[in-house]
Scaffold this motif. Structure first.
Motif, PDB file in Angstrom:
ATOM      1  N   SER A 147       0.844  -1.191   0.000  1.00  0.00           N
ATOM      2  CA  SER A 147       0.000   0.000   0.000  1.00  0.00           C
ATOM      3  C   SER A 147       0.877   1.237   0.000  1.00  0.00           C
ATOM      4  O   SER A 147       1.939   1.255   0.629  1.00  0.00           O
ATOM      5  CB  SER A 147      -0.996  -0.025   1.164  1.00  0.00           C
ATOM      6  OG  SER A 147      -0.309   0.009   2.367  1.00  0.00           O
ATOM      7  N   ASN A 171      -2.099   4.706  -4.717  1.00  0.00           N
ATOM      8  CA  ASN A 171      -2.080   3.357  -5.289  1.00  0.00           C
ATOM      9  C   ASN A 171      -2.172   3.357  -6.805  1.00  0.00           C
ATOM     10  O   ASN A 171      -1.560   2.526  -7.466  1.00  0.00           O
ATOM     11  CB  ASN A 171      -3.217   2.509  -4.711  1.00  0.00           C
ATOM     12  CG  ASN A 171      -2.879   1.985  -3.329  1.00  0.00           C
ATOM     13  OD1 ASN A 171      -1.734   2.087  -2.882  1.00  0.00           O
ATOM     14  ND2 ASN A 171      -3.863   1.441  -2.653  1.00  0.00           N
ATOM     15  N   GLN A 172      -2.954   4.298  -7.348  1.00  0.00           N
ATOM     16  CA  GLN A 172      -3.109   4.333  -8.815  1.00  0.00           C
ATOM     17  C   GLN A 172      -1.798   4.627  -9.515  1.00  0.00           C
ATOM     18  O   GLN A 172      -1.425   3.976 -10.486  1.00  0.00           O
ATOM     19  CB  GLN A 172      -4.141   5.392  -9.191  1.00  0.00           C
ATOM     20  CG  GLN A 172      -5.545   4.821  -9.237  1.00  0.00           C
ATOM     21  CD  GLN A 172      -6.526   5.802  -9.789  1.00  0.00           C
ATOM     22  OE1 GLN A 172      -6.350   7.027  -9.647  1.00  0.00           O
ATOM     23  NE2 GLN A 172      -7.570   5.285 -10.408  1.00  0.00           N
ATOM     24  N   GLN A 195       0.449   1.687  -9.218  1.00  0.00           N
ATOM     25  CA  GLN A 195       0.021   0.614 -10.118  1.00  0.00           C
ATOM     26  C   GLN A 195       0.576   0.858 -11.527  1.00  0.00           C
ATOM     27  O   GLN A 195       1.096  -0.052 -12.172  1.00  0.00           O
ATOM     28  CB  GLN A 195      -1.511   0.572 -10.144  1.00  0.00           C
ATOM     29  CG  GLN A 195      -2.081  -0.722 -10.672  1.00  0.00           C
ATOM     30  CD  GLN A 195      -3.596  -0.787 -10.498  1.00  0.00           C
ATOM     31  OE1 GLN A 195      -4.249   0.217 -10.203  1.00  0.00           O
ATOM     32  NE2 GLN A 195      -4.152  -1.967 -10.663  1.00  0.00           N
ATOM     33  N   SER A 232      -5.844  -4.450  -7.669  1.00  0.00           N
ATOM     34  CA  SER A 232      -6.100  -3.535  -6.564  1.00  0.00           C
ATOM     35  C   SER A 232      -7.339  -4.009  -5.821  1.00  0.00           C
ATOM     36  O   SER A 232      -8.348  -4.343  -6.412  1.00  0.00           O
ATOM     37  CB  SER A 232      -6.263  -2.126  -7.135  1.00  0.00           C
ATOM     38  OG  SER A 232      -7.289  -1.455  -6.477  1.00  0.00           O
ATOM     39  N   LEU A 243      -2.545  -2.935  -3.167  1.00  0.00           N
ATOM     40  CA  LEU A 243      -2.192  -3.542  -4.444  1.00  0.00           C
ATOM     41  C   LEU A 243      -1.630  -4.913  -4.136  1.00  0.00           C
ATOM     42  O   LEU A 243      -0.940  -5.096  -3.137  1.00  0.00           O
ATOM     43  CB  LEU A 243      -1.113  -2.710  -5.144  1.00  0.00           C
ATOM     44  CG  LEU A 243      -1.516  -1.288  -5.521  1.00  0.00           C
ATOM     45  CD1 LEU A 243      -0.310  -0.553  -6.071  1.00  0.00           C
ATOM     46  CD2 LEU A 243      -2.635  -1.314  -6.551  1.00  0.00           C
TER      47      LEU A 243
END
Lengths: 329, 262
Positions: A236, A240-241, A244, A257, A262
């Motif tokens: 984490s 997060n986006q 990712q 996710s 993640l």
């Protein structure tokens, strides 16, 4: 046909009015193994068991147990199997002993060995001292143990366990498993169980995974876990986006996710973590690594987790039991 | 041999359960005794003699015996609904016992309990001015048992179709009480309105109560109180043929119904 297949299922289909509960499944179980049928609630596990136990008829396809056809030779199949149901099936007004006596009579256990067998199975589940007590006074764990003892009383070739440890505390679950594994070793009994507890499925020699009435995987636990492809890292970060995207760009890792976290699989994860911490631009707030479990296998195979469903299932079970208790008085 | 053991095991369990629950058994006795005491004593003087030497108490007593046997038999089906509710039915259905044996064992279990209940009421006969000659018992007890078997088979058949205790309750209310009320337990059924007469005559319970009454009150009073169909007064033998025929149909239905249980 090799004789070692104690259960053979061929193209089994069960349809209810609109629902296809079991959709064309085939598998075989070897004699003496522990075979696990894994899947979320409503996947069709219980339907498979009730067909194999001759409680309901398949819509098409068929199966044999111990060489007997489950539709045409019901009586022989019934004599060959022992059952521990998901829901209690004891006569709670009678004593433990009376329940076992009933069972040994209807399963043709010869009168000469009846007493000895009852003592043996009750001793095994540690209920011999309580044999003259009315079952109603037993705790949930004791009842389940008594059901297990009853299922073994006629020395079945195959023991079916439908969610055998549902709603039991961890200590009782462990004890039950000791009994089951011990039994397999001593008597060579084949054990067929359904469960949605991951850790229980890992006791099995082979696992069949069901989802929406279909068989989606069948292998031993190690190889199934092998399909996940290494370790599972949960990560984490503050964003997060962004993390990712970064993972994908930099390492070609497709991270899933799930709940502010993640997660992704990678071989040799323990070596990868230092690299990740050093190189990732997004600030990491926590990171963890674990060996893959069957839950990960399930997620990989179906795209959804088993555990959420299991939790829901358990709640349903508790509500059902409460309802039942209320109706009793 | 296997069949017999299955029947015996299922029969034995039903009896064991009742023995465990003696209080409930006793409470089933309270109901018919209450009827006898309250209605028998209350109405005897107003109703006068219904037949030579038969006052209302005496008239009602054999009816109450019949009612006790009918009700207990009919209610024996509830054990199946309970077994379904509490899961034990599954243990029975997956056992290597034929379903025919299951239905037979259940029917015999219910009938035995009903017979015992009927006999317990029978012990009160002297209190209501009835004396039974010992010669009657060898006829009366088999008659009661036949009635009990027929009605138990019906109770078992119905219960095998019913999935919940609530539904069973409803069926009992809608079927059992009319059957008992229209069977001649509480009043002579030879002078009732035409519509009721039809219901009385197609009611199997009528032919269950009549032979018990004929046996207990003797042939003279029976001719005054008997069931007449198209001018013919039914004999004990004819009544029992009807009961046996009805029971046979019911037990076949019960066996068929158990055979197709999933």
């Amino acid at each position: 046909m090799p004789k070692s297949h104690i259960i053979e299922v061929k193209n089994l289909v069960k349809k209810y009015a609109k629902l296809v509960a079991v959709n064309d499944i085939s598998f075989a179980v070897e004699e003496g193994e522990v075979f696990g049928l894994l899947g979320p609630n409503g996947a069709g596990k219980t339907t498979v068991i009730s067909i194999l136990c001759t409680l309901s008829k398949p819509t098409s396809g068929g199966a044999s147990i111990n060489g007997f056809d489950i539709v045409r030779q019901r009586s022989q199949v019934r004599q060959s199997i022992g059952l521990v149901f998901q829901d209690p099936s004891l006569d709670e007004q009678l004593t433990a002993l009376e329940n076992l006596e009933f069972h040994s009579r209807v399963y043709n256990v010869p009168a000469s060995v009846r007493k000895e067998r009852i003592e043996q199975v009750l001793g095994m589940v540690e209920l011999w001292e309580r044999r003259r007590d009315i079952v109603k006074t037993f705790s949930g764990g004791m009842k389940r143990r008594l059901e297990l003892a009853r299922g073994l009383l006629h020395y079945p070739k195959v023991l079916f366990l439908d969610e055998p440890t549902l709603g039991l505390d961890p200590q009782t679950r462990r004890r039950l498993w000791e009994f089951i594994l011990n039994l397999r070793q001593k008597e060579g009994t084949t054990v067929f169980l359904t469960t949605h507890y991951m850790d229980e499925a890992e006791y099995a020699d082979h696992i069949a995974v069901m989802d929406y009435g279909q068989l989606i995987a069948l292998d031993n636990p190690e190889r199934l876990k092998g399909t996940v492809g290494g370790d599972v890292i949960n990560l984490s970060t503050v964003d997060n986006q962004k993390a990712q995207a970064e993972l994908k760009e930099r390492y070609q890792i497709q991270a899933g996710s799930d709940n502010e976290q993640l997660s992704f699989e990678i071989a040799n994860g323990d070596r990868f973590i230092p690299t990740l911490i050093r190189e990732l631009d997004t600030e990491i707030s926590s990171i963890s690594l674990r060996r893959p479990t069957l839950d990960d296998v399930f997620l990989k195979l179906t795209g959804h987790r088993l555990r959420d469903e299991a939790a829901k299932g358990e709640l349903k079970d508790i509500v059902r039991q409460l309802g039942r208790r209320q109706r009793r008085r | 041999m296997n069949h017999l053991r299955g029947i015996y095991t299922i029969w034995y369990r039903d009896l064991l359960r009742v023995w465990r629950d003696k209080l409930r058994m006793a409470s089933f006795l309270a109901f018919p005794l209450l009827f006898l005491v309250v209605f028998g004593s209350g109405l005897s003087s107003t109703m006068g003699m219904l037949a030579p030497g038969v006052d209302f108490s005496k008239f009602m007593f054999p009816g109450i015996i019949g009612m006790t046997v009918l009700m207990t038999s009919f209610m024996s089906g509830v054990s199946i609904v309970w077994d379904r509710e509490f899961g034990f039915l599954k243990e029975v259905l997956v056992a290597p016992v034929s379903r025919v044996a299951v239905a037979a064992g259940k029917t015999l279990g219910g009938a035995t309990i009903a017979l015992i209940q009927g006999c317990l009421i029978l012990l009160f006969a002297p209190l209501f001015g009835l004396t039974l000659s010992p010669g009657v018992l060898p006829q009366l007890l088999p008659t009661m048992f036949l009635v009990a078997c027929a009605l138990s088979a019906m109770g078992i058949f119905l219960a095998s179709l019913i999935k919940s205790l609530e539904a069973h309750q409803a069926v009992v209310q809608l079927l059992m009480f009319p059957m008992i009320f229209l069977s001649g337990v509480f009043f002579p059924v030879d002078n009732v309105p035409a519509w009721m007469n039809v219901l009385v005559k197609i009611n199997p319970a009528t032919y269950s109560v009549d032979p018990i009454r004929q046996l207990m009150l003797g042939p003279e009073s029976a001719s005054a109180l008997g069931i007449t169909i198209f001018g013919h007064t039914m004999t004990i033998g004819e009544d029992l043929m009807i009961v046996a025929g009805f029971g046979l149909i019911m037990i076949i239905l019960a066996m068929w119904s158990f055979g197709s249980q999933e």
